[in-house]
Motif scaffolding. Structure first.
Motif, PDB file in Angstrom:
ATOM      1  N   THR A 256       0.836  -1.213   0.000  1.00 20.95           N
ATOM      2  CA  THR A 256       0.000   0.000   0.000  1.00 20.95           C
ATOM      3  C   THR A 256       0.866   1.257   0.000  1.00 20.95           C
ATOM      4  N   ALA A 257       1.912   1.217   0.868  1.00 15.21           N
ATOM      5  CA  ALA A 257       2.815   2.381   0.912  1.00 15.21           C
ATOM      6  C   ALA A 257       3.519   2.575  -0.423  1.00 15.21           C
TER       7      ALA A 257
ATOM      8  N   SER B  18       2.405   1.612  -3.376  1.00 15.54           N
ATOM      9  CA  SER B  18       1.443   2.100  -4.373  1.00 15.54           C
ATOM     10  C   SER B  18       1.160   3.590  -4.170  1.00 15.54           C
ATOM     11  N   HIS B  19       1.053   4.016  -2.879  1.00 19.37           N
ATOM     12  CA  HIS B  19       0.833   5.445  -2.615  1.00 19.37           C
ATOM     13  C   HIS B  19       2.019   6.276  -3.087  1.00 19.37           C
ATOM     14  N   TYR B  20       3.218   5.726  -2.840  1.00 23.58           N
ATOM     15  CA  TYR B  20       4.418   6.444  -3.276  1.00 23.58           C
ATOM     16  C   TYR B  20       4.471   6.547  -4.807  1.00 23.58           C
TER      17      TYR B  20
ATOM     18  N   GLN C 135       1.922   6.415  -6.801  1.00 27.64           N
ATOM     19  CA  GLN C 135       0.855   7.320  -7.237  1.00 27.64           C
ATOM     20  C   GLN C 135       1.279   8.777  -7.057  1.00 27.64           C
ATOM     21  N   ALA C 136       1.944   9.066  -5.919  1.00 23.03           N
ATOM     22  CA  ALA C 136       2.421  10.435  -5.704  1.00 23.03           C
ATOM     23  C   ALA C 136       3.466  10.822  -6.740  1.00 23.03           C
TER      24      ALA C 136
ATOM     25  N   GLU D 192       1.620  11.468  -9.983  1.00 20.19           N
ATOM     26  CA  GLU D 192       0.942  12.763  -9.958  1.00 20.19           C
ATOM     27  C   GLU D 192       1.945  13.904 -10.094  1.00 20.19           C
TER      28      GLU D 192
END
Length: 381
Positions: free
Chosen positions: A210-211, A213-215, A217-218, A221
């Motif tokens: 999850t971390a 994937s968030h990284y 995604q950031a 972006e």
């Protein structure tokens, strides 16, 4: 000449070595990518350090989970080994107890010396006891008395022993069942603990994914935002360039712009190619006039060049003739000089032959023998 070993200048050698060391140190500093700081993207390097730190933390958590699982498996293996040793010890004790109860020495066939208990027939002796001696006695004093009571007591004792053995066996079976229940419960608890550890590891992996994937995604972006800003900047530059081209003097076709800029220049008249729109008729007529003048000048120069070539050819021809006459004169002089030299050499040869004949026939008549040469070099003085 003699070879002389001159002393080496140590200061010059030290200076050369010092320069070589300085050059090697400079090359190592320049060509070392870790030491260079020119053109390094610090933000990217910091981001890489953060990513490496997060990856190391995730690996550390994974290693801790694996260590916990390894410890649990080791505990399970040690408990199973202890249970196997306990079971082996109990089996050995049961075997010793069984041998002590069912395989006693007093119950063996060798321990029974009563011949009648072995199933032998009652042999009757026809000879009277008075006729037999002490060595021929068949029945001793006290033997055969209360034999039935003894058998009954022995049977009762055997029944008590069997009852005690049955009770002991039932007790052991109950203890074995209780032990198996405890072992099964411990195994179930260990399995539950292993399942919990696996769930914890999966939770850690899920959190790491999850971390990550968030990284990602950031990062995506941020990259999209940078691309959008770059696209807006490029579009603004293109629009500004189009606006400048539309409002500039290049597309408005104003020839006075080039003239005005040319007159305002401090270096004098110039031709601005980006503002020039063609020549005027006056300029074209001036060009034709200049071209005609250049053609006439070129024709005059060609005529002068032809005259100069003719004069130069005549000069070269006269010079070649003069050189040929001088070569003939030199050859004649060389021929005369060779003739005189030959005559002189013949005269010298004749004089040498005469002198050699004088030396051989008149002057050197007493030649030294071998004894003359052996008298030298016979001592150290």
């Amino acid at each position: 000449m003699y070879k002389v070993d001159l002393p080496v200048d140590e200061s010059a050698l030290r200076a050369v070595e010092r320069r070589r060391a300085a050059e090697a140190e400079r090359e190592s500093r320049i060509f070392n990518p870790r030491a260079r700081v020119i053109g390094v993207d610090l933000r990217v390097l910091q981001k890489q350090q953060e990513e490496k730190r997060e990856r190391m933390e995730m690996e550390k958590q994974r290693d801790m989970a694996r260590d916990l699982l390894r410890l649990s498996l080791d505990e399970m293996a040690m408990q199973q080994k202890k249970e196997e040793e306990e079971l082996r010890r109990e089996l050995a004790q049961d075997l010793v107890q069984y041998r002590a109860i069912h395989q006693r020495a007093e119950d063996s066939r060798d321990a029974d010396i009563n011949y009648g208990r072995q199933g032998a027939p009652n042999a009757s002796i026809s000879v009277s006891d008075s006729a037999l001696g002490p060595a021929s006695m068949q029945v001793f004093l006290g033997e055969g008395i209360n034999e039935n009571e003894k058998k009954r007591a022995q049977l009762e004792m055997n029944e008590r022993n069997l009852r005690a053995q049955r009770e002991e066996r039932e007790k052991q079976e109950r203890e074995q069942k209780n032990r198996e229940l405890l072992t099964g419960r411990e195994l179930v608890e260990k399995d539950l603990r292993a399942v919990q550890l696996n769930a914890l590891e999966e939770e850690c992996k899920r959190a790491a994914r999850t971390a990550l994937s968030h990284y990602n995604q950031a990062q995506a972006e941020e990259r999209m935002e940078k691309e959008q800003q770059e696209r807006l900047r490029r579009e603004g530059e293109e629009l500004a360039e189009v606006r400048y081209m539309v409002t500039s003097d290049l597309l408005t076709e104003r020839p006075e712009a080039a003239k005005r800029k040319t007159e305002s220049s401090a270096e004098g008249p110039q031709v601005l190619t980006d503002h020039w729109k063609g020549m005027t008729p006056q300029q074209i007529s001036d060009i034709h006039r200049k071209r005609d003048e250049q053609c006439l000048e070129k024709e005059r120069l060609r005529e002068m060049e032809m005259q100069r070539d003719v004069a130069w050819d005549y000069h070269l021809t006269e010079q070649a003739r003069q050189q040929e006459r001088e070569e003939k004169r030199d050859k004649e002089l060389q021929r005369e000089r060779r003739i005189q030299l030959d005559k002189y050499n013949q005269q010298l040869a004749l004089e040498q032959q005469t002198h050699q004949h004088y030396l051989d026939k008149q002057l050197y008549t007493n030649r030294p023998t071998v004894q003359y040469f052996t008298q030298f070099g016979t001592s150290s003085r």
